[in-house]
Design a protein around this motif. Structure first.
Motif, PDB file in Angstrom:
ATOM      1  N   ALA A   2       0.837  -1.192   0.000  1.00  0.00           N
ATOM      2  CA  ALA A   2       0.000   0.000   0.000  1.00  0.00           C
ATOM      3  C   ALA A   2       0.874   1.245   0.000  1.00  0.00           C
ATOM      4  CB  ALA A   2      -0.910  -0.017   1.215  1.00  0.00           C
ATOM      5  N   MET A   3       0.524   2.212  -0.871  1.00  0.00           N
ATOM      6  CA  MET A   3       1.299   3.455  -0.989  1.00  0.00           C
ATOM      7  C   MET A   3       0.417   4.635  -0.594  1.00  0.00           C
ATOM      8  SD  MET A   3       4.203   2.295  -2.058  1.00  0.00           S
ATOM      9  CE  MET A   3       5.092   3.663  -2.787  1.00  0.00           C
ATOM     10  N   LEU A   4       1.027   5.639  -0.002  1.00  0.00           N
ATOM     11  CA  LEU A   4       0.343   6.860   0.400  1.00  0.00           C
ATOM     12  C   LEU A   4       0.832   8.018  -0.454  1.00  0.00           C
ATOM     13  CD1 LEU A   4       0.690   6.540   4.300  1.00  0.00           C
ATOM     14  CD2 LEU A   4      -1.322   5.997   2.933  1.00  0.00           C
ATOM     15  N   ARG A  33       8.526   5.662  -3.807  1.00  0.00           N
ATOM     16  CA  ARG A  33       8.434   5.640  -5.272  1.00  0.00           C
ATOM     17  C   ARG A  33       8.151   7.043  -5.777  1.00  0.00           C
ATOM     18  NH1 ARG A  33       4.696   4.908  -9.472  1.00  0.00           N
ATOM     19  NH2 ARG A  33       2.890   4.918  -8.073  1.00  0.00           N
ATOM     20  N   VAL A  34       8.752   7.356  -6.914  1.00  0.00           N
ATOM     21  CA  VAL A  34       8.497   8.628  -7.597  1.00  0.00           C
ATOM     22  C   VAL A  34       7.977   8.308  -8.992  1.00  0.00           C
ATOM     23  CG1 VAL A  34       9.482  10.776  -8.437  1.00  0.00           C
ATOM     24  CG2 VAL A  34      10.325   9.786  -6.301  1.00  0.00           C
ATOM     25  N   ASP A  35       6.817   8.843  -9.303  1.00  0.00           N
ATOM     26  CA  ASP A  35       6.231   8.597 -10.615  1.00  0.00           C
ATOM     27  C   ASP A  35       7.152   9.189 -11.683  1.00  0.00           C
ATOM     28  OD1 ASP A  35       4.510   9.382 -13.050  1.00  0.00           O
ATOM     29  OD2 ASP A  35       3.185   8.052 -11.881  1.00  0.00           O
ATOM     30  N   TYR A  40       5.527  12.754  -9.070  1.00  0.00           N
ATOM     31  CA  TYR A  40       4.776  12.758  -7.826  1.00  0.00           C
ATOM     32  C   TYR A  40       5.360  11.723  -6.873  1.00  0.00           C
ATOM     33  CZ  TYR A  40       0.656  14.332  -5.296  1.00  0.00           C
ATOM     34  OH  TYR A  40      -0.182  14.934  -4.396  1.00  0.00           O
ATOM     35  N   ARG A  41       5.440  12.086  -5.603  1.00  0.00           N
ATOM     36  CA  ARG A  41       6.063  11.227  -4.596  1.00  0.00           C
ATOM     37  C   ARG A  41       5.004  10.367  -3.900  1.00  0.00           C
ATOM     38  NH1 ARG A  41       8.689  16.132  -4.721  1.00  0.00           N
ATOM     39  NH2 ARG A  41      10.974  16.131  -4.507  1.00  0.00           N
ATOM     40  N   TYR A  42       5.396   9.098  -3.644  1.00  0.00           N
ATOM     41  CA  TYR A  42       4.543   8.177  -2.906  1.00  0.00           C
ATOM     42  C   TYR A  42       5.373   7.549  -1.779  1.00  0.00           C
ATOM     43  CZ  TYR A  42       1.291   8.531  -6.806  1.00  0.00           C
ATOM     44  OH  TYR A  42       0.420   9.007  -7.763  1.00  0.00           O
TER      45      TYR A  42
END
Length: 358
Positions: A2-4, A33-35, A40-42
Motif C-alpha cells: 500500500a502506498m500513500l 516511489r516517484v512517478d 509525484y512522490r509516494y
C-alpha cells in the motif's frame, strides 16, 4: 504494498509536503516511489515510523545533520540512537546553562541603579597564590599556573612542545590582568582573548595536532568572576564549606558518563580518562570554549588545578584542604603535598584565590 500520496503521508506523520520535499532532497526521508512521468512522490506506510522520529527530533531542535545520523543509527541499533539523543540533550543543557548565566548577568547589569544601594557597594578583592610542580615521576613540567590581581589561569600542555604551548596560552591572556575590562562585555573580551591564545599555541606547535594545551581561567571584574574553560583542567568553588566543581571535563570518559554509558566511579580508573575532546591545539580547530559568569561573595575560595591534582587526590580530600583557615599560599602547598603523597605521577598546577572585603 500500500502506498500513500505525499498529502496523505504528510497528514499521517504531521510533516508538511514542503518539509517532505526538503527531506527528500537532503536524503533524510526518501519517498518509496516517484512517478517517472509526473514526479509525484509516494510513501510506504512503513516509513511513518521514520517520519515521526524526524518530527520528534526536530521538536528537540536537533540540526538536520544530527537527525540523519540518529536515523541511520536507529535503523541498525535503536539503543545507539537513544544514546546519541541523550548526548545531544546533554550538550543542549550545558549550552542553556551558559545562556542562562549570561541572561541573569544582563538583567542584573541593566536593571541595577549604579547610583543606588546594592551588592556592588561592598568592595571586594582577591588574595591568591599560584604554583606549578613537576611531581615525582615526570622528567619535565608541561603545566603553567598564573595568578594576578584580575587573572587566574592554569594550562596543562601535552606533546613534544607541551610546556611552550601551555606557557604561550597563559601569556596570551596576561594583558587581561592590567587592561580595564567593561563589565557588560567581559565574556566577549575573554572569548576574544582565548582566540589569541589558540593562535599562540598554533605558532608554537607549527601546525602539529600532537601539541596542545588545556586552559582554565577566571577573570575578576570586582564583583564577579568570568570563567573560560577548555579541556580537563578544573575550577572549583568552596562556599560555606561546600565544594562545587564549576567546570565540565571535555574528555571522552566524561562524555560517556554524560550519556549514561559509564558510571562516575568507573570514570576515575578508566584507561582513556585523559583523552581530550577539546583543547587548544596546533591544528587550530577553532573549538568553542565554555564561558560562564559567577557572582562572588566574601568568603568564597576558588581553586584552579590541572588533572595532576584531581587525578590522584579525591574531591573530599580537596574540600578538606580548601576548607581550612590557611592562607592561599599555605593551601596550595598542602594540595601539592597531597598529590605527591599519592605518588605524584603527573605535573601539578594549582591556583587558590580568596574573595575578601577590601
Amino acid at each position: 504494498m500500500a502506498m500513500l500520496t505525499i498529502g496523505a503521508f504528510a497528514k499521517a506523520c504531521r510533516l508538511s509536503p514542503k518539509a517532505l520535499r526538503l527531506y527528500d532532497e537532503l536524503d533524510l526521508l526518501r519517498p518509496a516511489r516517484v512517478d517517472p512521468g509526473t514526479g509525484y512522490r509516494y510513501y510506504a506506510a512503513g516509513q511513518l515510523e521514520r517520519a515521526r522520529l524526524v518530527v520528534w527530533l526536530r521538536r528537540l531542535g536537533m540540526p538536520l545533520a544530527e537527525i540523519r545520523r540518529v536515523c541511520l543509527l536507529h535503523d541498525r541499533d535503536p539503543s545507539a540512537a537513544g544514546r546519541e539523543i541523550r548526548a545531544h540533550w546533554a550538550r543542549v543543557e550545558a549550552e542553556t546553562a551558559v545562556r542562562r548565566d549570561l541572561a541573569a548577568f544582563l538583567v542584573d547589569h541593566l536593571t541595577t541603579d549604579p547610583n543606588g544601594p546594592g551588592k556592588d557597594t561592598i568592595m571586594l578583592e582577591l588574595r591568591y597564590s599560584a604554583h606549578s610542580d613537576t611531581g615525582r615521576v615526570r622528567p619535565a613540567n608541561q603545566d603553567t599556573a598564573y595568578a594576578g590581581t584580575r587573572l587566574l589561569a592554569v594550562a596543562d600542555g601535552y606533546g613534544p612542545a607541551g610546556a611552550p604551548a601551555s606557557s604561550a596560552a597563559v601569556e596570551a591572556l596576561r594583558f587581561l590582568d592590567t587592561d580595564e575590562v567593561p563589565a557588560g562585555g567581559v565574556l566577549n573580551v575573554l572569548e576574544d582573548a582565548v582566540r589569541g591564545a589558540e593562535q599562540a599555541v598554533r605558532d608554537v606547535a607549527d601546525g602539529s595536532d600532537d601539541i596542545g594545551t588545556t586552559l582554565t581561567a577566571l577573570l575578576w571584574t570586582g564583583s564577579r568572576l568570568a570563567l573560560v574553560h577548555i579541556g580537563d583542567s578544573r575550577a572549583y568553588l568552596l562556599r560555606e564549606g561546600e565544594l562545587f566543581r564549576i567546570t565540565h571535563d571535555h574528555t571522552m570518559v566524561q562524555s560517556m558518563v554524560d550519556e549514561g554509558r559509564l558510571a562516575p566511579e568507573e570514570a576515575v580508573s578508566h584507561p582513556q580518562r585523559a583523552m581530550l575532546l577539546k583543547a587548544l591545539t596546533g591544528g587550530g580547530t577553532g573549538t568553542a570554549p565554555d564561558l560562564r559568569l559567577h557572582d562572588a561573595l566574601p568568603g568564597d575560595r576558588y581553586l584552579l588545578c590541572s588533572d595532576g591534582l584531581t587525578g590522584v587526590v579525591p574531591e573530599d580530600r580537596v574540600r578538606e584542604l580548601l576548607a581550612t583557615p590557611a592562607s592561599p599560599d599555605e593551601t596550595v602547598q598542602a594540595l601539592f603535598a597531597a598529590a605527591n603523597a599519592a605518588g605524584g605521577p603527573d605535573n601539578v598546577s594549582c591556583v587558590v584565590a580568596d574573595v575578601v572585603e577590601s
